[in-house]
Design an enzyme around this catalytic site. Structure first.
Site, mmCIF file in Angstrom:
data_model
loop_
_atom_site.group_PDB
_atom_site.id
_atom_site.type_symbol
_atom_site.label_atom_id
_atom_site.label_comp_id
_atom_site.label_asym_id
_atom_site.label_seq_id
_atom_site.Cartn_x
_atom_site.Cartn_y
_atom_site.Cartn_z
ATOM 1 N N HIS A 1 -62.857 -37.380 10.007
ATOM 2 C CA HIS A 1 -63.347 -36.483 8.956
ATOM 3 C C HIS A 1 -63.187 -37.232 7.629
ATOM 4 O O HIS A 1 -62.301 -38.078 7.496
ATOM 5 C CB HIS A 1 -62.441 -35.235 9.002
ATOM 6 N N ASP B 1 -54.590 -36.949 12.085
ATOM 7 C CA ASP B 1 -55.272 -35.774 11.556
ATOM 8 C C ASP B 1 -55.373 -34.785 12.720
ATOM 9 O O ASP B 1 -56.185 -34.958 13.629
ATOM 10 C CB ASP B 1 -56.658 -36.185 11.053
ATOM 11 N N GLN C 1 -57.828 -30.264 14.182
ATOM 12 C CA GLN C 1 -58.536 -29.601 15.290
ATOM 13 C C GLN C 1 -57.746 -29.610 16.595
ATOM 14 O O GLN C 1 -58.256 -29.203 17.630
ATOM 15 C CB GLN C 1 -59.911 -30.261 15.512
ATOM 16 N N LYS D 1 -56.830 -22.796 9.928
ATOM 17 C CA LYS D 1 -57.628 -22.980 11.149
ATOM 18 C C LYS D 1 -56.885 -22.471 12.376
ATOM 19 O O LYS D 1 -57.331 -22.637 13.505
ATOM 20 C CB LYS D 1 -57.952 -24.468 11.352
ATOM 21 N N CYS E 1 -68.651 -32.897 7.283
ATOM 22 C CA CYS E 1 -67.729 -33.818 6.569
ATOM 23 C C CYS E 1 -67.369 -35.000 7.449
ATOM 24 O O CYS E 1 -66.219 -35.470 7.448
ATOM 25 C CB CYS E 1 -66.468 -33.106 6.095
HETATM 26 C C1 LIG Z 1 -60.655 -33.076 11.712
HETATM 27 C C2 LIG Z 1 -60.512 -32.474 10.346
HETATM 28 N N1 LIG Z 1 -59.793 -33.096 9.425
HETATM 29 C C3 LIG Z 1 -59.621 -32.591 8.197
HETATM 30 C C4 LIG Z 1 -60.200 -31.420 7.832
HETATM 31 C C5 LIG Z 1 -59.971 -30.874 6.476
HETATM 32 O O1 LIG Z 1 -59.284 -29.679 6.560
HETATM 33 P P1 LIG Z 1 -58.955 -28.844 5.260
HETATM 34 O O2 LIG Z 1 -60.275 -28.468 4.668
HETATM 35 O O3 LIG Z 1 -58.171 -27.683 5.738
HETATM 36 O O4 LIG Z 1 -58.189 -29.756 4.383
HETATM 37 C C6 LIG Z 1 -60.983 -30.721 8.744
HETATM 38 C C7 LIG Z 1 -61.676 -29.482 8.369
HETATM 39 O O5 LIG Z 1 -62.627 -29.081 8.952
HETATM 40 C C8 LIG Z 1 -61.127 -31.254 10.047
HETATM 41 O O6 LIG Z 1 -61.838 -30.635 10.968
#
Ligand SMILES: Cc1ncc(COP(=O)(O)O)c(C=O)c1O
Length: 401
Positions: free
Chosen positions: A114, A191, A194, A217, A358
């Site tokens: 992401h 990260d 998910q 989430k 993203c």
């Molecule tokens: C894999 C991953 N990383 C990072 C993020 C960013 O999350 P946040 O918007 O809660 O910072 C997301 C959000 O969809 C995500 O799916």
């Protein structure tokens, strides 16, 4: 087994008939979590760690307890290892901005990351002269460990990976990648935006140095999230913000930062949100993360296989359900994914995400399209809802002639 009908009763938003399939962006929040936040506002609304009076004492206890709950949920060694953040992005930025970088430090990231776990490393490269190497998966989004073995060398300072891709739902072998990185002396950042909401994640088993996730989430309130920092690693991170709450001592000449999570949570934190996140992990623990995963595998299989069978629909992501979560990205003919999402909303109140998620590197290098439509499921989704999505997608695909 999850009792989906019972679970659904705890989400008033579902009573309006919406079919919510956008939990990868942000999940819904159940009543017990909202009740816990209301309890704070009704019963002990005060600042934490700043008052001797009973309301402040209670708020401080509840907020500290929320750290303990999240730490237990992740099997962290100590509640001091879990910093409350607003989201995954904040947690990842704390690491990228807080480490002391040397020119020539190598960072290994992936095509599946992401933007939140990608552009921060590009910026470290720009600012500090770090080198950035990008590992590619196969066309299903699955990594080959030998690619990490090759990319990670003695100059590698840090390896950043997505535990689960938000774009196509593929699961990365985090434990094995961490092992390779550790054997070559590199730090690891996961990260887990998910993964933590959908499966049991044990930070001591994965053995990473840092792991970021989003409370919003995983049934928590918006504005909640967490960063796990492995014990002694906290000392290597210069906090992005310092001030009230982060100090051990201050004199006219100098200051000394405190240790543990308080070192990183400058100023008055999002108290209600933190307490709400603590309640959300209790809620998920009561459901059982194994049950969550089993439910999602069943639903995810139906979603993926069902979409794949529809003529003109192209699905992305791993074939093997063991290698993915209940999230399927797809395209229909040459329809713009935003039009697909709009059609599902207007015709059947089905909420899905559309666009690049993203994850532009993934779109450009793996999907080879500007974007996809993405349905992502959670504990409150039912088999019947997946069937409605599939039949509506059949109609949309048929209308293309
Ligand atoms: C894999 C991953 N990383 C990072 C993020 C960013 O999350 P946040 O918007 O809660 O910072 C997301 C959000 O969809 C995500 O799916």
């Amino acid at each position: 087994m999850l009792d989906v009908n019972k679970i659904r009763m705890e989400y008033p938003i579902l009573q309006s008939g919406v079919i919510y399939m956008d939990s990868a962006a942000s999940s819904l929040t159940p009543e017990p979590v909202l009740d816990k936040m209301t309890e704070f506002y009704h019963q002990y609304r005060a600042n934490i760690d700043r008052g001797i009076h009973q309301l402040s004492q209670r708020a401080s206890e509840e907020y500290a307890l929320a750290h303990e709950k999240v730490a237990r949920f992740l099997n962290a060694k100590s509640d001091e290892d879990v910093v409350m953040t607003r989201n995954t992005t904040e947690g990842l930025n704390i690491v990228a901005n807080g480490l002391k970088w040397n020119k020539g430090d190598k960072i290994v990231a992936t095509v599946m990351d992401h933007h939140s776990n990608f552009i921060i490393w590009q910026r470290v490269k720009q600012r500090h002269g770090a080198k950035l190497e990008i590992v590619r998966p196969n066309e299903q989004g699955l990594f080959n460990l030998t690619d990490f073995d090759r990319a990670i060398d003695d100059s590698t300072r840090l390896v950043a990976i997505p535990h689960v891709s938000n774009a196509i739902g593929s699961i990365a072998p985090a434990r094995d990648i961490v092992k390779i990185a550790a054997s070559k002396g590199a730090l690891t950042v996961i990260d887990a935006a998910q993964s933590v909401p959908h499966m049991k994640v044990d930070v001591r088993e994965v053995d990473c140095d840092f792991l970021a996730f989003s409370g919003h989430k995983m049934c928590g309130p918006t504005g909640s999230g967490g960063l796990y920092i492995k014990g002694e690693m906290a000392e290597q991170i210069e906090p992005s913000y310092i001030g009230g709450g982060t100090i051990q001592d201050v004199s006219l000449g100098e200051y000394q930062l405190t240790s543990g999570w308080r070192r990183f949570e400058a100023g008055t934190p999002a108290i209600a949100e933190g307490i709400g996140l603590g309640r959300a992990v209790d809620y998920l623990t009561q459901l059982g993360m194994e049950n969550v995963r089993t439910h999602e595998m069943e639903l995810g299989r139906k979603l993926y296989e069902g979409l794949k069978e529809i003529e003109k629909v192209k699905v992305y992501g791993p074939e093997d359900p063991e290698n993915r979560v209940a999230l399927t990205s797809f395209n229909v003919g040459d329809l713009n994914p935003h039009d697909v999402a709009l059609a599902l909303d207007v015709s059947k109140k089905i909420m899905i995400r559309s666009g690049h998620h993203c994850a532009l590197p993934t779109m450009k290098e793996i999907i080879h399209a500007d974007g996809t439509a993405r349905a992502s499921l959670y504990i409150y989704n039912s088999v019947e809802e997946v069937e409605v999505l599939l039949s509506t997608m059949e109609e949309i695909a048929r209308s293309l002639g």
